[in-house]
Design a protein around this motif. Sequence first.
Motif, PDB file in Angstrom:
ATOM      1  N   ALA A 146       0.832  -1.263  -0.002  1.00 54.04           N
ATOM      2  CA  ALA A 146       0.020  -0.071   0.004  1.00 54.04           C
ATOM      3  C   ALA A 146       0.883   1.242   0.179  1.00 54.04           C
ATOM      4  CB  ALA A 146      -1.101  -0.092   1.189  1.00 54.04           C
ATOM      5  N   TYR A 147       1.994   1.160   0.838  1.00 57.69           N
ATOM      6  CA  TYR A 147       2.812   2.504   0.975  1.00 57.69           C
ATOM      7  C   TYR A 147       3.416   2.879  -0.247  1.00 57.69           C
ATOM      8  CZ  TYR A 147       6.108   5.732   2.908  1.00 57.69           C
ATOM      9  OH  TYR A 147       6.988   7.081   3.002  1.00 57.69           O
ATOM     10  N   ARG A 148       3.837   1.818  -1.235  1.00 54.95           N
ATOM     11  CA  ARG A 148       4.385   2.052  -2.563  1.00 54.95           C
ATOM     12  C   ARG A 148       3.269   2.575  -3.610  1.00 54.95           C
ATOM     13  NH1 ARG A 148       9.117   0.779  -5.279  1.00 54.95           N
ATOM     14  NH2 ARG A 148       8.858   0.568  -7.633  1.00 54.95           N
ATOM     15  N   LYS A 153       4.076   5.592  -6.287  1.00 57.97           N
ATOM     16  CA  LYS A 153       3.170   5.561  -7.488  1.00 57.97           C
ATOM     17  C   LYS A 153       2.226   6.644  -7.588  1.00 57.97           C
ATOM     18  CE  LYS A 153       5.615   2.263  -9.028  1.00 57.97           C
ATOM     19  NZ  LYS A 153       5.540   1.359 -10.131  1.00 57.97           N
ATOM     20  N   GLY A 154       1.199   6.552  -6.467  1.00 61.63           N
ATOM     21  CA  GLY A 154       0.218   7.452  -6.588  1.00 61.63           C
ATOM     22  C   GLY A 154       0.335   8.978  -6.218  1.00 61.63           C
ATOM     23  N   SER A 275      -2.355   8.983 -16.272  1.00 56.74           N
ATOM     24  CA  SER A 275      -1.288   7.761 -16.300  1.00 56.74           C
ATOM     25  C   SER A 275      -1.544   6.706 -15.550  1.00 56.74           C
ATOM     26  CB  SER A 275       0.025   8.458 -15.923  1.00 56.74           C
ATOM     27  OG  SER A 275      -0.018   8.950 -14.424  1.00 56.74           O
ATOM     28  N   ILE A 276      -1.189   5.442 -16.081  1.00 60.02           N
ATOM     29  CA  ILE A 276      -1.410   4.027 -15.573  1.00 60.02           C
ATOM     30  C   ILE A 276      -0.121   3.517 -14.889  1.00 60.02           C
ATOM     31  CG2 ILE A 276      -2.379   1.782 -15.548  1.00 60.02           C
ATOM     32  CD1 ILE A 276      -4.100   2.920 -18.099  1.00 60.02           C
ATOM     33  N   HIS A 277      -0.093   3.138 -13.588  1.00 60.93           N
ATOM     34  CA  HIS A 277       1.097   2.908 -12.948  1.00 60.93           C
ATOM     35  C   HIS A 277       0.806   1.438 -12.427  1.00 60.93           C
ATOM     36  CE1 HIS A 277       2.899   6.957 -12.667  1.00 60.93           C
ATOM     37  NE2 HIS A 277       1.514   7.318 -12.648  1.00 60.93           N
ATOM     38  N   GLY A 278       1.716   0.454 -12.450  1.00 60.93           N
ATOM     39  CA  GLY A 278       1.560  -0.985 -12.077  1.00 60.93           C
ATOM     40  C   GLY A 278       2.709  -0.777 -10.802  1.00 60.93           C
TER      41      GLY A 278
END
Length: 332
Positions: A146-148, A153-154, A275-278
């Motif tokens: 969750a932190y990442r 990323k978010g 933007s989409i982040h994995g």
Amino acid sequence: MKALLLVDESQDKIAIRDIEKPSPKSGEVLIQIKAAALNHRDQWCRIGMYPNIKYDTVLGSDGAGIVSELGEGVASDWLHKEVIVNPNINWGSDEAAQSAEYHILGMPTNGTFAEYVIVNVDRLMEKPAHLDFNEAAALPLGGLTAYRAVFSKGQISKGQKVLVTGIGGGVAQFAFQSALAAGADVFVTSGSEEKITLATDLGASGGFVYKEENWAKEALKSTGGFDVIIDSAGGNAMNDYLRLIKPGGRLVHYGSTSGVPKNIDMFRLFWSQASIHGSSMGSDLEFKEMVKFVSLNKIKPIISSVRNFDQIVSAFDEIHAGKQMGKLVVSF
């Protein structure tokens, strides 16, 4: 010692067995596990939906306990400390992504569903003082993921409007709590009205039942859209998220429980400048930052239930049913 193993000969595919208590080698410590917590990956290993399955492995990535024995070269002040375990193995030096040798404690390396576990001393962090063992055991994997997703990323910050999907899940609850602690205006989705009510009682500004046909239309009308969406489902909901994201917003995906979408509205994606982040797990540095953040903000994991270790198979069945709100913990 007693441990839960992934086995091939049982219909359940998991079984509590008596195995030899391990001894730490150079640079390692032996931890007496006081509590451990389940993650969906444990159930996926059970049903064969995880890479590099290795039978007779002790499952479990989350654990908290007391250092009971030291290997050669380990500083003596670790002995008897209350600790949590960083489940990362071989993340590597690149903060952007894990190395090719990366894996997670509990498959194929023996994990935390046992009375004792061996880890390298660099996997240890002192248990946050405001958490008991059950709460601390619920933190590592979900808290790190969750932190990442939320921060690296978010890039969530105070005042932003955030949507966290599937609020009953372990990572989702930590993403929700972390975004709240950062000062964001947080909304949630769930298939259950009851879980949404629980989330609003804990500080969510509102929630939406994703099983309802026009939930995204309702969400857009009532919120005006979101700066960041944190999601674990994927699937055909992707186009709903693209309708809900504000111009320049970020979609962060740390899972794909609903599979891949049949199509993606590419026009809406590029025109919105979204933007989409994995995102998956997190680095060792992020683990340290996560624990510091949790301690500073006195975040306590949402725990659905705690049961004795000898009832752990029932916890697997519960996580498979997906009815829990928060983490499932077993105590020793």
